[in-house]
Scaffold this active site. Structure first.
Site, PDB file in Angstrom:
ATOM      1  N   ASP A 142      -5.970  -8.201   6.039  1.00  0.00           N
ATOM      2  CA  ASP A 142      -6.043  -7.034   6.333  1.00  0.00           C
ATOM      3  C   ASP A 142      -6.964  -6.611   7.649  1.00  0.00           C
ATOM      4  O   ASP A 142      -6.907  -6.690   8.331  1.00  0.00           O
ATOM      5  CB  ASP A 142      -7.659  -7.042   5.527  1.00  0.00           C
ATOM      6  CG  ASP A 142      -8.004  -6.597   5.694  1.00  0.00           C
ATOM      7  OD1 ASP A 142      -7.821  -5.146   5.868  1.00  0.00           O
ATOM      8  OD2 ASP A 142      -8.851  -6.214   4.069  1.00  0.00           O
TER       9      ASP A 142
ATOM     10  N   ASN B  90       4.305  -0.753  -3.650  1.00  0.00           N
ATOM     11  CA  ASN B  90       3.473   0.337  -4.102  1.00  0.00           C
ATOM     12  C   ASN B  90       3.520   1.664  -4.182  1.00  0.00           C
ATOM     13  O   ASN B  90       4.605   1.949  -4.407  1.00  0.00           O
ATOM     14  CB  ASN B  90       1.594  -0.287  -3.986  1.00  0.00           C
ATOM     15  CG  ASN B  90       2.018   0.676  -2.737  1.00  0.00           C
ATOM     16  OD1 ASN B  90       1.960   1.453  -2.245  1.00  0.00           O
ATOM     17  ND2 ASN B  90       1.590  -0.734  -1.594  1.00  0.00           N
TER      18      ASN B  90
HETATM   19  N1  CTP Z   1      -5.791  -2.201   4.146  1.00  0.00           N
HETATM   20  C1  CTP Z   1      -5.614  -3.114   5.342  1.00  0.00           C
HETATM   21  N2  CTP Z   1      -4.748  -4.163   5.112  1.00  0.00           N
HETATM   22  C2  CTP Z   1      -4.721  -4.919   3.285  1.00  0.00           C
HETATM   23  C3  CTP Z   1      -5.090  -4.564   2.645  1.00  0.00           C
HETATM   24  C4  CTP Z   1      -6.257  -2.819   2.475  1.00  0.00           C
HETATM   25  O1  CTP Z   1      -5.372  -2.718   6.443  1.00  0.00           O
HETATM   26  N3  CTP Z   1      -3.989  -5.929   3.905  1.00  0.00           N
HETATM   27  C5  CTP Z   1      -6.529  -1.274   4.408  1.00  0.00           C
HETATM   28  C6  CTP Z   1      -5.915   0.181   3.377  1.00  0.00           C
HETATM   29  O2  CTP Z   1      -4.867   0.664   4.587  1.00  0.00           O
HETATM   30  C7  CTP Z   1      -7.610   1.054   3.475  1.00  0.00           C
HETATM   31  C8  CTP Z   1      -8.426   0.064   2.791  1.00  0.00           C
HETATM   32  O3  CTP Z   1      -7.664  -1.275   3.793  1.00  0.00           O
HETATM   33  O4  CTP Z   1      -7.393   1.543   4.241  1.00  0.00           O
HETATM   34  C9  CTP Z   1      -8.231  -0.091   1.387  1.00  0.00           C
HETATM   35  O5  CTP Z   1      -7.664  -0.963   1.209  1.00  0.00           O
HETATM   36  P1  CTP Z   1      -7.643  -1.336  -0.984  1.00  0.00           P
HETATM   37  O6  CTP Z   1      -6.377  -1.660  -1.504  1.00  0.00           O
HETATM   38  O7  CTP Z   1      -8.370  -0.324  -1.633  1.00  0.00           O
HETATM   39  O8  CTP Z   1      -8.735  -2.729  -0.970  1.00  0.00           O
HETATM   40  P2  CTP Z   1      -8.524  -4.222  -0.408  1.00  0.00           P
HETATM   41  O9  CTP Z   1      -9.147  -4.426   0.488  1.00  0.00           O
HETATM   42  O10 CTP Z   1      -7.002  -4.626   0.001  1.00  0.00           O
HETATM   43  O11 CTP Z   1      -9.398  -4.198  -2.081  1.00  0.00           O
HETATM   44  P3  CTP Z   1      -8.596  -4.448  -3.532  1.00  0.00           P
HETATM   45  O12 CTP Z   1      -6.544  -3.829  -2.915  1.00  0.00           O
HETATM   46  O13 CTP Z   1      -8.945  -5.452  -3.726  1.00  0.00           O
HETATM   47  O14 CTP Z   1      -9.005  -2.696  -3.718  1.00  0.00           O
END
Ligand code: CTP
Length: 399
Positions: free
Chosen positions: A302, A210
């Site tokens: 996550d 990304n």
């Molecule tokens: N994050 C994480 N592990 C993942 C995805 C995200 O630890 N697999 C953490 C990121 O480092 C950040 C937070 O979660 O601090 C939010 O990331 P974001 O990408 O906005 O959230 P997602 O849970 O991935 O939600 P979405 O992509 O559906 O908006």
């Protein structure tokens, strides 16, 4: 590495054979960003040259009194300017003069006028070291708050064996560093920061990732270090001292290995939500008669949610800060995310704005806390945003 930019370190070199080791000490402070000024006693010039120290410190070396090209005498301006005075090596002669307020050269005059921390690293023959007068003088200086870095035992340049060899340059540097950072607001805090976008391999030459540049995580790391914190940086983008990782799985492994001992974890990395189910061992070739290929993706763990759950289960004191990047409905999505992840704070970024966020040096964020509070931090450099975030988390003034 630590960041001493903005600090001026005065290094005093007196006339002993260990004077050559002061060259490495000067380099060490320079490498860590300090402005280094050197004062030598006339006797120190018998062991190392002015030119050597001038080159290493990238400043003129002060030796003689009364070489004044300013209204302020040099011993006063040097004493005013520096944040710390490190005298290494300190001979028995200089130690005794300092203990008795004698100011018969530039170095001793500066020491007499110096109101900030002074580090003394003695080096001398072992019999001189054991001499009661020298020990009394050192005791007096220690009581007056001079920090003494004791000499080591071993083979001495004069042919004797015993205590008197200059302490290691690392130890002298560390003692000075502790003094310089003693009053910083985040002194003693341990902070883990993740930065950059994870890299999920497709085959040996291709990957899914990304746009995250890692800049927000780096700004947090730099700011927290400058404020005295001990920072562990886990990054997908190369940075000095960082633990390097690529994929979400590698990042998770490192975060889990470190986070329980921390005071705070900042998950600033953009972790890929999915990875390729099976990474091809060899490069995928386009020859094969098909115009389409299908990549099967599976969900990554996550990391943020996992550590929040462990924190709850084990009642850990660590503060966990998540970040979210949203292209629409910033606050609605952020509110949902903080409760779904279970973190203490969430820093919300609006990525629909082209002037801030991904790749930019500036940002504007909202800080959400677990009690439902929301605060906007107006557009500023990522370093100032980092400072504001740290300020909120520890409710301290960081200035
Ligand atoms: N994050 C994480 N592990 C993942 C995805 C995200 O630890 N697999 C953490 C990121 O480092 C950040 C937070 O979660 O601090 C939010 O990331 P974001 O990408 O906005 O959230 P997602 O849970 O991935 O939600 P979405 O992509 O559906 O908006």
């Amino acid at each position: 590495m630590c960041n001493l930019s903005g600090k001026t370190v005065l290094i005093g070199i007196t006339g002993g054979i260990a004077a050559y080791k002061a060259c490495e000490l000067v380099r060490m402070f320079k490498r860590n960003g300090a402005n280094v000024k050197v004062i030598m006693t006339p006797n120190a010039l018998n062991f190392v040259t002015e030119l050597t120290l001038q080159n290493l410190s990238q400043n003129n070396v002060a030796i003689h009194e009364f070489e004044i090209d300013d209204f302020k005498p040099e011993h006063i301006s040097l004493a005013d300017e520096a944040d710390i005075f490190v005298i290494a090596p300190a001979t028995a002669n200089t130690i005794s003069k300092l203990a008795n307020g004698i100011c018969d050269n530039l170095l001793t005059s500066v020491a007499c006028a110096f109101k900030k921390p002074v580090i003394l690293a003695p080096a001398m023959n072992c019999n001189m070291w054991e001499n009661k007068i020298i020990q009394e003088n050192l005791k007096k200086l220690a009581e007056l708050n001079y920090k003494i870095v004791e000499p080591e035992s071993g083979f001495l340049a004069c042919g004797y064996e015993g205590q008197g060899r200059l302490a290691s340059v690392d130890k002298i540097f560390e003692t000075a560093l502790n003094e310089l950072t003693a009053n910083l607001p985040l002194k003693g805090k341990k902070i883990l920061i993740t930065a950059g976008g994870t890299i999920e391999e497709i085959d040996p030459v291709r990957y899914i990732s990304n746009y995250s540049s890692g800049k927000m995580g780096f700004a947090l790391a730099k700011t927290a270090k400058n404020l005295g914190a001990e920072v562990t940086l886990i990054s997908t983008v190369p940075a000095a001292g960082a633990v390097m990782v690529k994929s979400a799985l590698e990042m998770q492994k490192e975060v889990l290995a470190h986070f329980e001992n921390m005071d705070a974890v900042f998950m600033a990395a953009a972790v890929a939500d999915f990875r390729v189910k099976e990474t091809a061992e060899q490069k995928i070739k386009k020859s094969g008669g098909t115009d389409e290929i299908t990549l099967t993706l599976v969900k990554n763990p996550d990391i943020l949610k996992t550590i929040c759950n462990i924190k709850k289960e084990k009642h850990l004191g660590v503060q966990i800060i998540g970040f979210c990047a949203e292209s629409e409905n910033l606050l609605t999505n952020a509110k949902e995310k903080i409760s779904q992840k279970g973190c203490d704070y969430l820093i919300a970024n609006d990525i629909s704005r082209k002037d801030i966020g991904f790749g930019s040096d500036e940002n504007e964020v909202h800080i959400l806390n677990a009690n439902g509070g929301i605060e906007k931090i107006e557009k500023a450099s990522k370093e100032n945003i980092a400072k504001e975030i740290l300020k909120r988390i520890w409710s301290t003034n960081m200035n």
